[in-house]
Write an enzyme that holds these catalytic residues in place. Structure first.
Site, mmCIF file in Angstrom:
data_model
loop_
_atom_site.group_PDB
_atom_site.id
_atom_site.type_symbol
_atom_site.label_atom_id
_atom_site.label_comp_id
_atom_site.label_asym_id
_atom_site.label_seq_id
_atom_site.Cartn_x
_atom_site.Cartn_y
_atom_site.Cartn_z
ATOM 1 C CG ASP A 179 2.486 3.628 11.257
ATOM 2 O OD1 ASP A 179 1.303 3.828 11.981
ATOM 3 O OD2 ASP A 179 3.544 3.070 11.531
ATOM 4 C CE LYS A 180 7.390 8.728 3.069
ATOM 5 N NZ LYS A 180 8.705 9.360 3.011
#
Length: 676
Positions: A317-318
């Site tokens: 995930d960012k």
């Protein structure tokens, strides 16, 4: 995120905010047993919440060399910082031998001839210092006959290491030395320390070693150095400019040189050394608010390697804090430790650095552990009078017992609002290369350097101008633009552009399209058949025999098996489209064919030969279970045990493990009954 998609459980759920800060969504990769002899999770820093960054002591800053004018004779600065040629010893000034080299010459040539050689070398240096051209005086020196071939090889090696500005040659059995004109030419461009270091690097031919010239702010001068090295040694080495930071933290450029892979013979050398082995360094990467590929772009630029030299087991995930193992090729552990402090400024920390034997593969992990905080808890508007604590307890119990629909999450399709990655993948499958490029460069409706560069390219097709506008870390975009600038924005040019980015990045877009089709197929299957296993469904065998093919492990449910309820919904799989899978033989199979026809893929062989993409397909379970689920409520006010707690002041802390390729946001969607 997944509007109108299905749920497994009937509970009411609740509302809340996720990812309000990266620290509210922490992902730790669970390493496969073969990777992780020391533990089941990617190692995280211990103590006080602060990451323990493993790095070497700070190095003294490079002395900055200003080049204000065109390339010309450089001033010799014996105190200047030389390039790191990766040979494990300090570079020395040409003509100033180290003790070991001096003793080698004495032993090989005898005292008298060694003294003659040193006198010849000093005379040559004096001629150069007086402004003479390389080799102008004196001419050459005979070292006399050396009949033994292996001894001649030792003499060649010892002379070149002590005097890199000399060339050795053999006529019959007689050995002669003379000035190296190439050394003199490079010496007129860079410092003597750099020149001698570069030629020692060339002569040592240590595989996986690199040589870096000093930081250089003059673009025209860097171009002259690039051209010289490529003209003289282009078949042996390759050069690359990369960004470095000097002692004042000011960004600058340096030229890195490394041996071309094809220049290394795969035959066993006469000296008995083993066949070529690549250098791998493993590490744990902690990143915050960064995409995985963006983080790799920063690391590659700083290390002077390509993004394709990094391997990892999955995209993280960012908007999160994530921990994952990585392996980088052609970089030593010591070199990786050196960049640690610089990476902290980019939102990354590097630790657990050690040598490795091989690269990692996508999917080569046990799963992921998640620590998540859901804030601003509330009941759904249609359920406002319910007890929130009971709703949370009911949701947790249901999902722990029954699982969730195994959809691909939003990360699979990118963060873009105007174009998502699956649209690019569809264009690539249809071999619409120009359309795929223009979708790739479609900007978001924001005013920032990246989107301004994309907008400019779409309006003008000026790849060179867009390249200048893009930040250095946008690795994929820059690779594409360089190829488009060279080959043009047409079908052939765009094909070469896609080929210029690593294979793992190219196939990422095609996989995104296949994932979208799978999500839609799962919803269709659950909507028409529910949780009942019916004739024509596919179920996966637990057969462990690796000689059995993937398709042979997939069984088509028969009418008699349906009638006796032989299988459960947890055993049902759906295919990810590809050329080597089989489809369900019920209405779901027909749906696949109609859906692919809608996208003009009814005849698609799922091989894109011009891009070297091969998509065999696979199978994915419709439902997945969560493991090691635990949770607790935290309130900033007293009274959390009361039935009517102040909702907005309560946070839900959840921890759980998921199998590879499962998405925590999808699991939360099932728990909370809301889309994100």
């Amino acid at each position: 995120m997944l509007p109108s998609f299905s749920y497994v459980t009937p509970h009411a759920g609740f509302r809340g905010a996720i990812k309000t800060s990266p620290g509210d969504f922490v992902v730790t990769e669970l390493e496969a047993p073969a990777q992780s002899p020391r533990g089941r999770r990617a190692e995280r820093p211990q103590g006080g919440g602060e990451a323990l960054l493993e790095r070497s002591s700070p190095s003294p800053p490079h002395l900055k060399r200003l080049r204000a004018g065109p390339a010309g004779p450089s001033q010799r600065d014996p105190s200047g910082a030389g390039g790191d040629c990766g040979l494990g010893r300090d570079s020395q000034r040409g003509g100033e031998p180290g003790p070991a080299a001096g003793r080698a010459l004495e032993a090989l040539l005898g005292t008298a001839r060694a003294a003659l050689l040193r006198g010849f070398a000093r005379g040559l240096r004096d001629a150069w210092d007086a402004g003479g051209a390389a080799g102008s005086s004196p001419g050459e020196l005979s070292l006399g006959p050396v009949p033994d071939k292996s001894r001649r090889a030792e003499v060649h090696r010892a002379v070149r290491q002590e005097f890199p500005f000399l060339l050795t040659a053999t006529t019959g059995s007689e050995m002669v030395v003379k000035a190296n004109a190439d050394y003199g030419e490079l010496h007129r461009l860079v410092t003597e320390r750099e020149t001698s270091g570069f030629f020692r690097f060339l002569d040592a031919k240590l595989e996986n070693s690199t040589f870096s010239f000093e930081p250089d702010a003059n673009k025209e001068h860097r171009k002259a150095v690039h051209h010289f090295i490529n003209r003289k040694f282009g078949k042996l080495v390759e050069t690359k400019s990369f960004t470095v930071t000097d002692g004042s933290e000011q960004a600058n450029m340096s030229i890195m040189v490394r041996f071309r892979e094809k220049s290394w013979s795969r035959k066993r050398p006469a000296g008995g050394f083993q066949e070529k082995q690549d250098l791998y360094t493993a590490f744990t990467l902690q990143k915050e608010n960064l995409e995985t590929l963006e983080a790799i772009g920063f690391l590659a630029a700083e290390l002077g390697v390509l993004p394709s030299d990094f391997s990892y087991t999955g995209i993280k995930d960012k908007k999160a804090i994530t921990y994952q193992p990585m392996v980088v090729k052609k970089v030593t552990p010591e070199r990786l430790k050196e960049i640690g402090s610089k990476m902290e400024n980019k939102g990354m920390r590097i630790y657990n650095i050690h040598s490795a034997c091989q690269h990692l593969r996508l999917g080569q992990l046990k799963g992921n552990h998640f620590d998540i905080v859901v804030r601003d808890l509330k009941n759904h508007s249609h359920d406002s009078s319910a007890d929130l604590k009971e709703r949370i307890s009911e949701a947790m119990e249901n999902v722990e017992t029954k699982g969730f629909v195994n959809y691909y999450g939003p990360q699979r399709f990118g963060q873009g609002q105007n174009v998502q990655t699956d649209q690019i993948g569809l264009a690539l499958l249809n071999e619409k290369m120009v359309k795929a490029v223009k979708l790739f460069f479609t900007p978001e409706d924001t005013d920032d350097p990246v989107n301004n560069a994309k907008r400019y390219f779409l309006q003008t097709e000026d790849a060179k101008g867009a390249l200048v506008m893009l930040p250095e870390f946008k690795v994929r975009e820059k690779m594409l633009l360089r190829a488009l600038n060279r080959y043009g924005v047409n079908h052939e040019g765009c094909t070469k552009g896609w080929l210029s980015i690593p294979h793992s990045m190219r196939i990422f877009y095609v996989h995104a399209y296949c994932s979208k089709i799978w999500n839609e197929a799962a919803s269709y299957r659950l909507n028409i058949y529910g949780s009942k296993v019916v004739e024509g469904d596919l179920v996966f065998s637990e057969e462990k025999d690796e000689s059995v093919s993937l398709n042979d492990k997939v069984h088509v449910v028969t009418a008699s098996e349906e009638s006796v309820n032989k299988y459960s919904i947890n055993q049902v799989v759906l295919p990810m489209v590809g050329h080597s899978i089989k489809y369900p033989t019920n209405k779901v199979g027909q749906w696949y064919h109609e859906r692919l026809s809608k996208d003009e893929l009814q005849m698609c062989k799922f091989r894109v030969s011009p891009l070297q993409l091969n998509i065999p397909g696979c199978y994915r379970p419709i439902l997945k279970n969560v493991q090691n689920l635990s949770y607790f409520l935290e309130s900033s006010e007293e009274g959390i045990e009361d039935n009517h707690m102040n909702e907005s002041k309560v946070s839900l802390h959840i921890s759980f493990d998921l199998d590879p390729s499962c998405y925590a946001t999808v699991c939360l969607r099932e728990i909370m009954k809301c889309d994100f």
